[in-house]
Design a protein around this motif. Structure first.
Motif, PDB file in Angstrom:
ATOM      1  N   LEU A  15       0.822  -1.205   0.000  1.00  0.00           N
ATOM      2  CA  LEU A  15       0.000   0.000   0.000  1.00  0.00           C
ATOM      3  C   LEU A  15       0.863   1.265   0.000  1.00  0.00           C
ATOM      4  O   LEU A  15       0.504   2.266  -0.627  1.00  0.00           O
ATOM      5  N   ARG A  16       2.017   1.228   0.683  1.00  0.00           N
ATOM      6  CA  ARG A  16       2.942   2.368   0.655  1.00  0.00           C
ATOM      7  C   ARG A  16       3.479   2.604  -0.754  1.00  0.00           C
ATOM      8  O   ARG A  16       3.577   3.746  -1.212  1.00  0.00           O
ATOM      9  N   ARG A  17       3.815   1.513  -1.460  1.00  0.00           N
ATOM     10  CA  ARG A  17       4.299   1.639  -2.837  1.00  0.00           C
ATOM     11  C   ARG A  17       3.221   2.243  -3.744  1.00  0.00           C
ATOM     12  O   ARG A  17       3.507   3.114  -4.564  1.00  0.00           O
ATOM     13  N   ILE A  18       1.990   1.787  -3.583  1.00  0.00           N
ATOM     14  CA  ILE A  18       0.885   2.330  -4.380  1.00  0.00           C
ATOM     15  C   ILE A  18       0.702   3.810  -4.084  1.00  0.00           C
ATOM     16  O   ILE A  18       0.557   4.630  -5.005  1.00  0.00           O
ATOM     17  N   ARG A  19       0.733   4.189  -2.813  1.00  0.00           N
ATOM     18  CA  ARG A  19       0.567   5.587  -2.438  1.00  0.00           C
ATOM     19  C   ARG A  19       1.708   6.444  -2.986  1.00  0.00           C
ATOM     20  O   ARG A  19       1.483   7.530  -3.518  1.00  0.00           O
ATOM     21  N   ARG A  20       2.936   5.952  -2.905  1.00  0.00           N
ATOM     22  CA  ARG A  20       4.098   6.690  -3.407  1.00  0.00           C
ATOM     23  C   ARG A  20       4.007   6.861  -4.929  1.00  0.00           C
ATOM     24  O   ARG A  20       4.257   7.946  -5.451  1.00  0.00           O
ATOM     25  N   ARG A  21       3.623   5.821  -5.647  1.00  0.00           N
ATOM     26  CA  ARG A  21       3.487   5.906  -7.110  1.00  0.00           C
ATOM     27  C   ARG A  21       2.342   6.828  -7.503  1.00  0.00           C
ATOM     28  O   ARG A  21       2.432   7.548  -8.504  1.00  0.00           O
ATOM     29  N   THR A  22       1.260   6.817  -6.731  1.00  0.00           N
ATOM     30  CA  THR A  22       0.132   7.691  -7.021  1.00  0.00           C
ATOM     31  C   THR A  22       0.541   9.145  -6.878  1.00  0.00           C
ATOM     32  O   THR A  22       0.238   9.981  -7.736  1.00  0.00           O
ATOM     33  N   TRP A  23       1.252   9.482  -5.802  1.00  0.00           N
ATOM     34  CA  TRP A  23       1.698  10.865  -5.609  1.00  0.00           C
ATOM     35  C   TRP A  23       2.725  11.263  -6.661  1.00  0.00           C
ATOM     36  O   TRP A  23       2.757  12.423  -7.087  1.00  0.00           O
ATOM     37  N   ALA A  24       3.553  10.333  -7.107  1.00  0.00           N
ATOM     38  CA  ALA A  24       4.504  10.631  -8.176  1.00  0.00           C
ATOM     39  C   ALA A  24       3.758  10.945  -9.474  1.00  0.00           C
ATOM     40  O   ALA A  24       4.131  11.866 -10.205  1.00  0.00           O
ATOM     41  N   ALA A  25       2.690  10.204  -9.752  1.00  0.00           N
ATOM     42  CA  ALA A  25       1.888  10.463 -10.948  1.00  0.00           C
ATOM     43  C   ALA A  25       1.187  11.816 -10.849  1.00  0.00           C
ATOM     44  O   ALA A  25       1.106  12.557 -11.831  1.00  0.00           O
ATOM     45  N   VAL A  26       0.687  12.153  -9.668  1.00  0.00           N
ATOM     46  CA  VAL A  26       0.044  13.457  -9.462  1.00  0.00           C
ATOM     47  C   VAL A  26       1.054  14.576  -9.695  1.00  0.00           C
ATOM     48  O   VAL A  26       0.759  15.569 -10.362  1.00  0.00           O
ATOM     49  N   ALA A  27       2.261  14.429  -9.154  1.00  0.00           N
ATOM     50  CA  ALA A  27       3.302  15.451  -9.338  1.00  0.00           C
ATOM     51  C   ALA A  27       3.698  15.581 -10.804  1.00  0.00           C
ATOM     52  O   ALA A  27       3.913  16.700 -11.301  1.00  0.00           O
ATOM     53  N   LEU A  28       3.779  14.468 -11.513  1.00  0.00           N
ATOM     54  CA  LEU A  28       4.119  14.502 -12.929  1.00  0.00           C
ATOM     55  C   LEU A  28       3.038  15.215 -13.747  1.00  0.00           C
ATOM     56  O   LEU A  28       3.347  16.034 -14.621  1.00  0.00           O
ATOM     57  N   CYS A  29       1.784  14.932 -13.454  1.00  0.00           N
ATOM     58  CA  CYS A  29       0.683  15.607 -14.146  1.00  0.00           C
ATOM     59  C   CYS A  29       0.672  17.101 -13.830  1.00  0.00           C
ATOM     60  O   CYS A  29       0.433  17.928 -14.710  1.00  0.00           O
ATOM     61  N   PHE A  30       0.943  17.464 -12.578  1.00  0.00           N
ATOM     62  CA  PHE A  30       0.990  18.870 -12.181  1.00  0.00           C
ATOM     63  C   PHE A  30       2.096  19.600 -12.940  1.00  0.00           C
ATOM     64  O   PHE A  30       1.894  20.702 -13.447  1.00  0.00           O
ATOM     65  N   ALA A  31       3.256  18.968 -13.048  1.00  0.00           N
ATOM     66  CA  ALA A  31       4.374  19.588 -13.764  1.00  0.00           C
ATOM     67  C   ALA A  31       4.060  19.727 -15.253  1.00  0.00           C
ATOM     68  O   ALA A  31       4.347  20.756 -15.866  1.00  0.00           O
ATOM     69  N   ALA A  32       3.444  18.703 -15.835  1.00  0.00           N
ATOM     70  CA  ALA A  32       3.105  18.746 -17.259  1.00  0.00           C
ATOM     71  C   ALA A  32       2.079  19.841 -17.544  1.00  0.00           C
ATOM     72  O   ALA A  32       2.186  20.564 -18.531  1.00  0.00           O
ATOM     73  N   ARG A  33       1.091  19.992 -16.669  1.00  0.00           N
ATOM     74  CA  ARG A  33       0.084  21.045 -16.868  1.00  0.00           C
ATOM     75  C   ARG A  33       0.703  22.421 -16.689  1.00  0.00           C
ATOM     76  O   ARG A  33       0.337  23.369 -17.371  1.00  0.00           O
ATOM     77  N   GLY A  34       1.642  22.544 -15.765  1.00  0.00           N
ATOM     78  CA  GLY A  34       2.319  23.822 -15.572  1.00  0.00           C
ATOM     79  C   GLY A  34       3.135  24.199 -16.787  1.00  0.00           C
ATOM     80  O   GLY A  34       3.149  25.362 -17.208  1.00  0.00           O
ATOM     81  N   LEU A  35       3.829  23.235 -17.363  1.00  0.00           N
ATOM     82  CA  LEU A  35       4.606  23.517 -18.570  1.00  0.00           C
ATOM     83  C   LEU A  35       3.711  23.792 -19.769  1.00  0.00           C
ATOM     84  O   LEU A  35       4.029  24.619 -20.618  1.00  0.00           O
ATOM     85  N   ALA A  36       2.585  23.107 -19.841  1.00  0.00           N
ATOM     86  CA  ALA A  36       1.675  23.302 -20.962  1.00  0.00           C
ATOM     87  C   ALA A  36       0.982  24.661 -20.892  1.00  0.00           C
ATOM     88  O   ALA A  36       0.512  25.159 -21.908  1.00  0.00           O
ATOM     89  N   ALA A  37       0.936  25.265 -19.715  1.00  0.00           N
ATOM     90  CA  ALA A  37       0.282  26.562 -19.568  1.00  0.00           C
ATOM     91  C   ALA A  37       1.109  27.683 -20.177  1.00  0.00           C
ATOM     92  O   ALA A  37       0.586  28.748 -20.469  1.00  0.00           O
ATOM     93  N   VAL A  38       2.402  27.453 -20.374  1.00  0.00           N
ATOM     94  CA  VAL A  38       3.279  28.466 -20.962  1.00  0.00           C
ATOM     95  C   VAL A  38       3.446  28.126 -22.445  1.00  0.00           C
ATOM     96  O   VAL A  38       4.046  27.121 -22.778  1.00  0.00           O
ATOM     97  N   PRO A  39       2.901  28.946 -23.333  1.00  0.00           N
ATOM     98  CA  PRO A  39       2.980  28.634 -24.771  1.00  0.00           C
ATOM     99  C   PRO A  39       4.430  28.570 -25.255  1.00  0.00           C
ATOM    100  O   PRO A  39       5.244  29.412 -24.919  1.00  0.00           O
ATOM    101  N   GLY A  40       4.716  27.547 -26.008  1.00  0.00           N
ATOM    102  CA  GLY A  40       6.035  27.424 -26.603  1.00  0.00           C
ATOM    103  C   GLY A  40       7.030  26.629 -25.798  1.00  0.00           C
ATOM    104  O   GLY A  40       8.124  26.364 -26.274  1.00  0.00           O
ATOM    105  N   ILE A  41       6.699  26.216 -24.576  1.00  0.00           N
ATOM    106  CA  ILE A  41       7.656  25.453 -23.767  1.00  0.00           C
ATOM    107  C   ILE A  41       7.717  24.003 -24.251  1.00  0.00           C
ATOM    108  O   ILE A  41       8.774  23.504 -24.590  1.00  0.00           O
ATOM    109  N   LEU A  42       6.571  23.317 -24.264  1.00  0.00           N
ATOM    110  CA  LEU A  42       6.567  21.905 -24.655  1.00  0.00           C
ATOM    111  C   LEU A  42       6.669  21.740 -26.167  1.00  0.00           C
ATOM    112  O   LEU A  42       7.425  20.922 -26.658  1.00  0.00           O
TER     113      LEU A  42
END
Length: 71
Positions: A15-42
């Motif tokens: 369950l700890r591994r699942i929780r850690r992977r879930t938070w890693a996926a959330v952080a990755l999505c947050f970073a991707a959305r932040g980069l996508a908000a700036v035109p021309g970065i991605l």
């Protein structure tokens, strides 16, 4: 003392591994959305493509004309 909500060490580790992977996926999505908000970065060519396509500005303080103003 074993209770109703006691987990085995293997199950707790799983369950700890699942929780850690879930938070890693959330952080990755947050970073991707932040980069996508700036035109021309991605996708560097997309910022100029949006200008050429006549992207509509929905902000009230936008200085560009909207699609409704053009017609």
């Amino acid at each position: 003392m074993s209770g109703l909500f006691t987990l085995s060490p293997a199950r707790a580790a799983h369950l700890r591994r699942i929780r850690r992977r879930t938070w890693a996926a959330v952080a990755l999505c947050f970073a991707a959305r932040g980069l996508a908000a700036v035109p021309g970065i991605l996708l560097p060519g997309m910022a100029s493509a949006l200008d050429e396509a006549g992207a509509v500005c929905v902000s009230s303080d936008c200085s560009r004309k909207t699609a409704h103003d053009r017609s």
